[in-house]
Each structure stands twice: as C-alpha cells, then as structure tokens.
Design an enzyme around this catalytic site. Structure first.
Site, PDB file in Angstrom:
ATOM      1  N   GLN A 258      33.453  48.548  30.744  1.00  0.00           N
ATOM      2  CA  GLN A 258      33.681  48.335  29.180  1.00  0.00           C
ATOM      3  C   GLN A 258      32.837  47.397  28.705  1.00  0.00           C
ATOM      4  O   GLN A 258      32.226  47.483  27.573  1.00  0.00           O
ATOM      5  CB  GLN A 258      34.992  47.860  29.116  1.00  0.00           C
ATOM      6  CG  GLN A 258      35.637  47.411  27.864  1.00  0.00           C
ATOM      7  CD  GLN A 258      36.673  46.681  27.848  1.00  0.00           C
ATOM      8  OE1 GLN A 258      37.023  45.722  28.536  1.00  0.00           O
ATOM      9  NE2 GLN A 258      37.530  46.721  26.450  1.00  0.00           N
TER      10      GLN A 258
ATOM     11  N   LYS B 140      37.998  35.190  41.212  1.00  0.00           N
ATOM     12  CA  LYS B 140      37.226  34.573  39.735  1.00  0.00           C
ATOM     13  C   LYS B 140      36.831  33.266  39.946  1.00  0.00           C
ATOM     14  O   LYS B 140      36.023  32.577  39.620  1.00  0.00           O
ATOM     15  CB  LYS B 140      38.014  35.071  38.705  1.00  0.00           C
ATOM     16  CG  LYS B 140      37.960  36.641  38.073  1.00  0.00           C
ATOM     17  CD  LYS B 140      36.510  36.611  37.732  1.00  0.00           C
ATOM     18  CE  LYS B 140      36.185  38.297  37.181  1.00  0.00           C
ATOM     19  NZ  LYS B 140      34.847  38.701  37.147  1.00  0.00           N
TER      20      LYS B 140
ATOM     21  N   ILE C  34      27.014  51.853  39.915  1.00  0.00           N
ATOM     22  CA  ILE C  34      27.253  52.628  41.124  1.00  0.00           C
ATOM     23  C   ILE C  34      27.450  54.153  40.817  1.00  0.00           C
ATOM     24  O   ILE C  34      27.563  55.119  41.596  1.00  0.00           O
ATOM     25  CB  ILE C  34      28.413  51.822  41.893  1.00  0.00           C
ATOM     26  CG1 ILE C  34      28.256  52.564  43.317  1.00  0.00           C
ATOM     27  CG2 ILE C  34      29.683  52.226  41.388  1.00  0.00           C
ATOM     28  CD1 ILE C  34      28.982  51.880  44.078  1.00  0.00           C
TER      29      ILE C  34
ATOM     30  N   TYR D 190      42.339  39.314  42.203  1.00  0.00           N
ATOM     31  CA  TYR D 190      41.295  39.318  41.170  1.00  0.00           C
ATOM     32  C   TYR D 190      41.080  37.951  40.708  1.00  0.00           C
ATOM     33  O   TYR D 190      39.954  37.261  40.609  1.00  0.00           O
ATOM     34  CB  TYR D 190      41.846  39.907  40.009  1.00  0.00           C
ATOM     35  CG  TYR D 190      41.190  39.970  38.657  1.00  0.00           C
ATOM     36  CD1 TYR D 190      39.739  40.649  38.564  1.00  0.00           C
ATOM     37  CD2 TYR D 190      41.388  39.321  37.557  1.00  0.00           C
ATOM     38  CE1 TYR D 190      38.956  40.659  37.628  1.00  0.00           C
ATOM     39  CE2 TYR D 190      40.615  39.245  36.339  1.00  0.00           C
ATOM     40  CZ  TYR D 190      39.370  40.161  36.465  1.00  0.00           C
ATOM     41  OH  TYR D 190      38.607  40.028  35.431  1.00  0.00           O
TER      42      TYR D 190
HETATM   43  C1  AKB Z   1      42.373  42.210  33.231  1.00  0.00           C
HETATM   44  O1  AKB Z   1      43.166  42.430  32.603  1.00  0.00           O
HETATM   45  O2  AKB Z   1      42.259  42.299  34.310  1.00  0.00           O
HETATM   46  C2  AKB Z   1      40.909  41.754  32.295  1.00  0.00           C
HETATM   47  C3  AKB Z   1      40.925  40.278  32.412  1.00  0.00           C
HETATM   48  C4  AKB Z   1      41.724  39.502  31.449  1.00  0.00           C
HETATM   49  O3  AKB Z   1      40.157  39.686  33.274  1.00  0.00           O
HETATM   50  N1  AKB Z   1      40.876  42.278  30.991  1.00  0.00           N
END
Ligand code: AKB
Length: 323
Positions: free
Chosen positions: A12, A146, A35, A142
């Site tokens: 994106q 991060k 990739i 996630y």
């Molecule tokens: C997600 O929703 O995972 C991403 C973000 C806010 O990092 N758009």
C-alpha cells in the site's frame, strides 16, 4: 547521488512511495523491490525493479551489490490482522527481515527508514493524546515486532552510528493500492463499497476511535524526515505522526455528506475489534512537529472528498458524487 532501495514496493505504501521518489530524485535512482512481480506498468517499467525476499540475507546483499545504494526505505511487512493468523510468518518477515536489512545497511553505510505503527502500543498505553515516550506493551505479534523494530533501529544508531529514522504510522488511507490484512483497512474499503453499493458492513464498533492519515501526507512525512537535518533529531526513530482521529460512525457521516443514501451496518470481528481497542484513540505528535516540522495537510473532510473523487474516477464514474 547514491540510489534508493525500497522493499515491499508493491504494498500500500510502497506502490505510491516509489512513484513519489522517482519523481523527486529521478527514475533511475530508485530501485523498487518486492517478493511479488508488479502488475502495475509504472512500477515495473518506470525504473529498476528487482525481486527481493527480505528473509534471505544473501539475497539482500546481492541486490545491494548490484546498485550503489545509499538509502533504504524498508516497507516489507505483515500487518496486524494477518499477523494474528500467521504469527510465525509475521516474525520472519517483520523481525528477521528488518535485522537482515539493518545488517546490509551497516555493511553498505546506508541511511534507513523503518515504519513503526500505532500497533506498537497496547492496552496499558494512555489512549488519548498518547505521548511520544510512554508505556509500550502491545498484545499482537505485529506490535511486538514493531516495538522490537523501534528499539533495534535505535540500537543500530547508538552502537554503529547508522542513520536510522522512522515514524509510528496510524491507519493509512489511499486510493491507489488497497491495504491487506490490517485492522484499520475498513477506512479504505468503506469508500469502494460506498461508491459501488451505497452501503458498507463495518467490522469495528461505531465508536472505535483510531488515528488515521491520508497517503499524500504519509509520503511527505517519510521524505521530509529522511531529508531533515539529523542534528535536529532527538528521537530519530518511531516518531508519533497523525493527521486525524475518527470512528467508523463519523467517517460514515462524512461520506453521507457526498452520498446521502449511504448506509452502514455493523458485524463485529472480535479479533480486529480487540486489536483496535488496544490501540490509541489519538496520538500526540508534537515531537515530530518540533524536531522536523511535521504538519499534516488533510483532515477528515478533505481526505473524504478526495477519496470519493479519486475512487469514482478509478471505478469509471459508476456513481455521480454530489458536492
Ligand atoms: C494495521 O491496521 O495493521 C496497519 C497499522 C495501523 O499499522 N494499518
């Protein structure tokens, strides 16, 4: 000028960043990598494109050695919702990928941009006006990758003097490429459904506030931070940046100003709702404003008007927008 390498160039952010960088620095200066092979002609033929798997360190150094790379925008990543269904892949791509890219940047003495996210916060973080420096105990894989990524970039700066820079992005809204597998994705799909069918089923509750940003602001944020005078930066990595905070109900109301017949229903996805509930309602981005002059240009109303105009054009004007 040395070349710029973009990983995750079909994603994106990448698909628009590559175009913006090529316009700014010259098409031959930007090496797009992913990739997957791009369908988009501009991305494929508008400048160098290389197949690159960031989980393979040899592959990264091979591509780096083919071009004289001075800057890397490392965008290859798995987003929050997909991460929860495939934590193992999320770790491999988000964590091992970043580590390999940082090592390659160290070897070739590159400047590097790493996008963190509102996902780096968790339920114990203050949710309103979330400070730049605060509690970070995310509960998604996630978010874990991060936070670790933010710390790793700080470490490479302190330990190896590598010019690492980055922001914590909110949900990003754009009309070019759709996001895939995020928690904030509703804020993009709603526009397509509003134009095609005048209705949308939202997977988040109506009162779920989240930070958001329109893509032109996000592209500017990345380029401005990378071009900023490093001596002014106190934080370097993980700057809170935001442009607006809204909930699904408010976005629907804004769309209704242009498409009065638009209706919204709710069918809550417990996984994405829990993730959204653990993220800030709105962030304080004053450190970015002070240290490198960050200032967004699009608010909810400007973003909505532009999204409806651009997506209508993309869908060949299936519906007439009233202003
Ligand atoms: C997600 O929703 O995972 C991403 C973000 C806010 O990092 N758009």
């Amino acid at each position: 000028m040395k070349k710029i390498l973009v990983t995750g160039a079909i994603g994106q952010i990448g698909s628009e960043l590559v175009t913006a960088l090529r316009q700014r620095y010259g098409a031959d200066k930007v090496v797009a990598t992913d990739i997957r092979m791009p369908n988009d002609k501009e991305l494929r033929d508008g400048g160098p494109f290389e197949f690159l798997d960031v989980t393979d360190s040899n592959h990264i150094t091979r591509v780096m050695s083919m071009y004289e790379i001075g800057t890397i925008y490392h965008l290859a990543a798995v987003l929050s919702a997909i991460g929860e269904s495939r934590p193992n892949i999320a770790w491999q791509i988000n964590m091992n990928g970043l580590y390999h890219v940082l090592e390659a940047a160290r070897q070739y003495k590159c400047q590097i941009f790493f996008p963190s996210s509102i996902g780096a916060f968790g339920p114990s973080t203050p949710q309103d006006s979330t400070p730049q420096d605060t509690i970070q105990r995310p509960e998604t894989i996630y978010g874990v990758t991060k936070v670790a990524g933010e710390l790793l970039c700080d470490y490479y700066y302190r330990r190896f003097n590598l010019d690492t820079r980055g922001v914590r992005f909110p949900g990003l809204i754009s009309y070019v490429a759709e996001p895939g597998g995020g928690t904030t994705d509703y804020s993009v799909s709603i526009f397509y459904e509003a134009i095609r069918h005048q209705k949308f089923t939202c997977y988040l509750r109506p009162n779920t506030f989240l930070d958001m940003m329109y893509m032109p602001d996000a592209l500017r944020a990345m380029i401005e931070l990378m071009e900023a005078d490093g001596a002014r930066l106190v934080h370097r990595n993980a700057f809170n940046v935001t442009a607006m905070s809204f909930n699904p109900e408010q976005l629907a109301a804004e769309i209704r100003k242009h498409l009065p017949g638009f209706t919204m229903e709710y069918e809550i996805d417990p996984v994405r709702q829990a993730i959204a509930d653990s993220w800030p309602n709105s962030m304080d981005d004053s450190a970015a404003r002070m240290e490198w002059g960050w200032k967004p240009q699009f608010d909810l109303s400007a973003m909505t008007a532009d999204m409806l105009k651009e997506i209508s054009r993309k869908l060949q004007g299936e519906i007439k927008i009233t202003h």
